[in-house]
Design an enzyme around this catalytic site. Sequence first.
Site, PDB file in Angstrom:
ATOM      1  N   GLU A 103       5.009  22.415  11.529  1.00 42.98           N
ATOM      2  CA  GLU A 103       4.229  21.607  12.490  1.00 42.98           C
ATOM      3  C   GLU A 103       4.999  20.378  12.947  1.00 42.98           C
ATOM      4  O   GLU A 103       4.621  19.745  13.933  1.00 42.98           O
ATOM      5  CB  GLU A 103       2.868  21.216  11.878  1.00 42.98           C
ATOM      6  CG  GLU A 103       2.868  20.045  10.912  1.00 42.98           C
ATOM      7  CD  GLU A 103       3.378  20.399   9.516  1.00 42.98           C
ATOM      8  OE1 GLU A 103       4.003  21.461   9.339  1.00 42.98           O
ATOM      9  OE2 GLU A 103       3.163  19.586   8.590  1.00 42.98           O
ATOM     10  N   CYS A 163       3.843  22.917   2.399  1.00 34.98           N
ATOM     11  CA  CYS A 163       4.148  21.820   1.470  1.00 34.98           C
ATOM     12  C   CYS A 163       3.031  21.661   0.437  1.00 34.98           C
ATOM     13  O   CYS A 163       2.871  22.496  -0.434  1.00 34.98           O
ATOM     14  CB  CYS A 163       4.416  20.544   2.271  1.00 34.98           C
ATOM     15  SG  CYS A 163       5.270  19.292   1.314  1.00 34.98           S
ATOM     16  N   HIS A 212       8.163  22.079   7.025  1.00 36.36           N
ATOM     17  CA  HIS A 212       7.001  21.743   7.858  1.00 36.36           C
ATOM     18  C   HIS A 212       7.159  22.261   9.279  1.00 36.36           C
ATOM     19  O   HIS A 212       7.671  21.536  10.145  1.00 36.36           O
ATOM     20  CB  HIS A 212       6.845  20.218   7.917  1.00 36.36           C
ATOM     21  CG  HIS A 212       6.336  19.627   6.657  1.00 36.36           C
ATOM     22  ND1 HIS A 212       5.004  19.358   6.437  1.00 36.36           N
ATOM     23  CD2 HIS A 212       6.983  19.272   5.518  1.00 36.36           C
ATOM     24  CE1 HIS A 212       4.841  18.844   5.230  1.00 36.36           C
ATOM     25  NE2 HIS A 212       6.030  18.784   4.646  1.00 36.36           N
TER      26      HIS A 212
END
Lengths: 79, 231
Positions: B200, B90, B198
């Site tokens: 994560e 990002c 994302h």
Amino acid sequence: MRATVLVRPKQGILDPQGQAVETALEHLGFSVAGARVGKVVDLEVEAADADDARAQVERMCEQLLANPLMESFEVEIHG
Amino acid sequence: MASPQPRVGVVTYPGSQDDRDALWALAAVDAEAVPVWHEEPELPDLDAVVLPGGFSYGDYLRCGAIARFSPATAAVVEFAEAGGPVIGICNGFQILCEAGLLPGVLLRNESLRFVCRDVPLIVERDDLPFTARCSVGQTVVIPVKHGDGRWYAPPDLVRQLEANRQVVLRYAEPCNGSVHDIAGICNERGNVMGLMPHPEHAVDPLLGSADGALILASLVEAARERVLSLI
């Protein structure tokens, strides 16, 4: 020495912000055939003369103020 | 032989948001996650680097434009040039583009709306340090959350990137107006990748998807191989 930098989205780059502004102006009853939104950066530069100021500001644009992939820039020196 | 635990750094800039999630997710896929402050002119001993999401320097001027000049970014560029694996998520992707490690730039979403949802992605490469656990053509579901995620490059450059097979992930359906629905790209050498989704935030089924772990575990595995090759 005062300088102004105008940063514009390059021709051919989709500018949804400009399109939103255009639509809003049309809602207000204005007849607009295109709007593009850019940025203005006003600077106070320490320089020997106008040429020196312009050279410095152009370097600033190349290194930070504009991204050449998507933006063009114009420098004005006010003296 | 016990496999060594690779050290993966996560750089925190002023305005980074997902650095802690990245540290947590990397630990969850068996890395030693190492926080790195953006003022560090030298990286600690690392085997891979993650530039996390967020709004470094408030996204002032352009996303990533100012973080590019942080001392740690210069150290990351050096690490990447030496062949170290680097992933930008990002805002991290935006920083890598501004720093010239990745081609193109990320612009305001076509819709002008912030998009925040799980998106299906098609894997285009499975031979990279970031995707070795995936297979080409596989669909993975990973969330996006961004206002400036429309990847753009001039047509000539896009053609060149497609010919070089530098597109790693593509949105399975339009997401933000990205050219060719590009969600993630890599450099020519294949050791630097940027992506808007994302991983994560998707390392546990409890969070809706564990597909992000495929990306991060691939990175950790590549980092581990790097450790072994240096022993």
